[in-house]
Design an enzyme around this catalytic site. Structure first.
Site, PDB file in Angstrom:
ATOM      1  N   ASP A   1       0.842  -1.197   0.000  1.00  0.00           N
ATOM      2  CA  ASP A   1       0.000   0.000   0.000  1.00  0.00           C
ATOM      3  C   ASP A   1       0.880   1.251   0.000  1.00  0.00           C
ATOM      4  O   ASP A   1       1.568   1.524   0.973  1.00  0.00           O
ATOM      5  CB  ASP A   1      -0.905   0.008   1.245  1.00  0.00           C
ATOM      6  CG  ASP A   1      -1.874   1.175   1.230  1.00  0.00           C
ATOM      7  OD1 ASP A   1      -2.972   1.020   0.666  1.00  0.00           O
ATOM      8  OD2 ASP A   1      -1.517   2.257   1.758  1.00  0.00           O
TER       9      ASP A   1
ATOM     10  N   TYR B   1       3.236   9.720  -0.415  1.00  0.00           N
ATOM     11  CA  TYR B   1       4.338   9.147   0.363  1.00  0.00           C
ATOM     12  C   TYR B   1       5.698   9.361  -0.306  1.00  0.00           C
ATOM     13  O   TYR B   1       6.738   9.164   0.316  1.00  0.00           O
ATOM     14  CB  TYR B   1       4.145   7.638   0.617  1.00  0.00           C
ATOM     15  CG  TYR B   1       2.833   7.256   1.275  1.00  0.00           C
ATOM     16  CD1 TYR B   1       2.035   8.202   1.892  1.00  0.00           C
ATOM     17  CD2 TYR B   1       2.399   5.939   1.272  1.00  0.00           C
ATOM     18  CE1 TYR B   1       0.818   7.851   2.475  1.00  0.00           C
ATOM     19  CE2 TYR B   1       1.192   5.575   1.861  1.00  0.00           C
ATOM     20  CZ  TYR B   1       0.410   6.544   2.448  1.00  0.00           C
ATOM     21  OH  TYR B   1      -0.792   6.191   3.022  1.00  0.00           O
TER      22      TYR B   1
ATOM     23  N   LYS C   1      -2.585   5.986  -4.437  1.00  0.00           N
ATOM     24  CA  LYS C   1      -3.670   6.940  -4.148  1.00  0.00           C
ATOM     25  C   LYS C   1      -3.381   8.297  -4.772  1.00  0.00           C
ATOM     26  O   LYS C   1      -2.219   8.719  -4.837  1.00  0.00           O
ATOM     27  CB  LYS C   1      -3.816   7.126  -2.620  1.00  0.00           C
ATOM     28  CG  LYS C   1      -3.728   5.843  -1.823  1.00  0.00           C
ATOM     29  CD  LYS C   1      -3.959   6.027  -0.336  1.00  0.00           C
ATOM     30  CE  LYS C   1      -3.630   4.748   0.407  1.00  0.00           C
ATOM     31  NZ  LYS C   1      -2.239   4.615   0.827  1.00  0.00           N
TER      32      LYS C   1
ATOM     33  N   HIS D   1      -7.313   9.762  -2.085  1.00  0.00           N
ATOM     34  CA  HIS D   1      -6.686   9.658  -0.758  1.00  0.00           C
ATOM     35  C   HIS D   1      -7.528  10.319   0.342  1.00  0.00           C
ATOM     36  O   HIS D   1      -7.678   9.770   1.432  1.00  0.00           O
ATOM     37  CB  HIS D   1      -5.289  10.304  -0.818  1.00  0.00           C
ATOM     38  CG  HIS D   1      -4.327   9.788   0.193  1.00  0.00           C
ATOM     39  ND1 HIS D   1      -2.974   9.716  -0.038  1.00  0.00           N
ATOM     40  CD2 HIS D   1      -4.495   9.326   1.459  1.00  0.00           C
ATOM     41  CE1 HIS D   1      -2.363   9.211   1.022  1.00  0.00           C
ATOM     42  NE2 HIS D   1      -3.268   8.981   1.953  1.00  0.00           N
TER      43      HIS D   1
END
Ligand code: NAP
Length: 282
Positions: A46, A51, A76, A109
């Site tokens: 994930d 990120y 996302k 997200h």
């Protein structure tokens, strides 16, 4: 090696119930962490544009030597990119950074109801296009509240396959989970061990001692028995292994109830409230 159960999504695709999360893993550490996780047995990663480590996730998967088709990859859409044209460009970048021609699951997200005139509906319709052209095998949302899900149901043709929300013993988020159960939306529980904050809880340490497992294993097993999908994050190989060993024991109903009773409602939430969260990374 443990056998991880798969959950069938509302479009017939399946997802491993246990995966590996890479939030807050530095890009330079991500490829090694992902390769190590795959070595341990994880087949579900994930990540997210936010990120900053999608490229390294792809590198780690390729370095592991497993076939692309044997690992479930989620990413996302980042918060600044909800406008349809921006979302299409961002999704293209996600695929090219990962180095894959599809993702297994792509999520909005955050709903960002106070931005974009509250229009996450056109963003969702844009994701329907990614699903239709096969570049996202499944699509879903993250941090959507009941009113956001109701709006998608009223204004679009696709029920999200998943809703990825904060869930752990201090914030069990029951109403949103129940909505998912009632409408065929699988719940993914993010920060499943509350980034470690629940591991010293006396109820959890007592149950762990009684059954001879670690607090993290007890909490992750509690999620599994509730039917949610989890992907604990760790850069520590021994913890990656510990978090993967969840399928050779069971938590009794009374202990399950005691853990669920640790819920603190909104006070237990560790992350932002989706109704007001409006952060756009610079
Ligand atoms: N959609 C969203 O908005 C959202 C938000 C947050 C998270 N997520 C997703 O959910 C995933 C998991 O959540 P998270 O990363 O926030 O938190 P988490 O998985 O609940 O906890 C991770 C933290 O716990 C430590 N840890 C891991 N296993 C442990 C163990 N067995 N014993 C003791 N400590 C342990 C890790 O330390 P070390 O790494 O140092 O070992 C790290 O500090 C993320 O990686 C991301 O994929 C999504």
């Amino acid at each position: 090696m443990s056998v991880v159960p798969h959950i069938t999504l509302n479009n017939g695709n399946t997802i491993p119930q246990l995966g590996f999360g890479v939030f807050q893993i530095e890009p330079e550490d991500t490829a090694d962490a992902v390769r190590e996780a795959i070595e341990v047995g994880y087949r579900h990663i994930d990540t997210a544009e936010m990120y900053g480590n999608e490229r390294e996730v792809g590198q780690g998967i390729r370095a592991s030597g497993i076939d692309r088709g044997d690992v479930f990859v989620t990413s996302k859409l980042n918060n600044g990119l909800h406008e349809p044209d921006d979302a299409r460009e961002a999704f293209h970048t996600t695929l090219s950074d990962l180095g894959f021609d599809y993702v297994d699951l792509f999520l909005i997200h955050w709903p960002l109801p106070t931005l974009y005139d509250g229009d996450f509906v056109s963003t969702w319709k844009t994701l329907e296009g990614f699903r239709n052209d096969g570049r996202a095998r499944s699509i879903g949302v993250s941090n959507f509240q009941i009113e956001h899900l109701d709006r998608l149901a009223a204004e679009t043709d696709t029920v999200p396959s998943v809703n990825q929300i904060e869930v752990h013993p201090y914030f069990t988020n029951e109403a949103v989970r129940e909505y998912g159960q009632d409408h065929g939306i699988a719940t993914e529980a993010w920060s499943p061990i509350a980034q470690g904050a629940v591991l010293d809880d006396p109820t959890i340490t007592r149950i762990a001692e009684n059954i001879g497992k670690t607090p993290a294993q007890v909490v992750l097993r509690w999620h599994i028995q509730r039917g949610d999908v989890v992907f604990p994050k760790s850069v520590t190989p021994s913890r990656m292994r510990e978090n993967f060993e969840l399928f050779d024991f069971e938590i009794e109903p009374g202990d399950m109830d005691e853990i669920s009773a640790l819920d603190q409602g909104e006070g237990g939430r560790t992350g932002p409230n989706p109704n007001t969260f409006a952060h756009v990374p610079g």
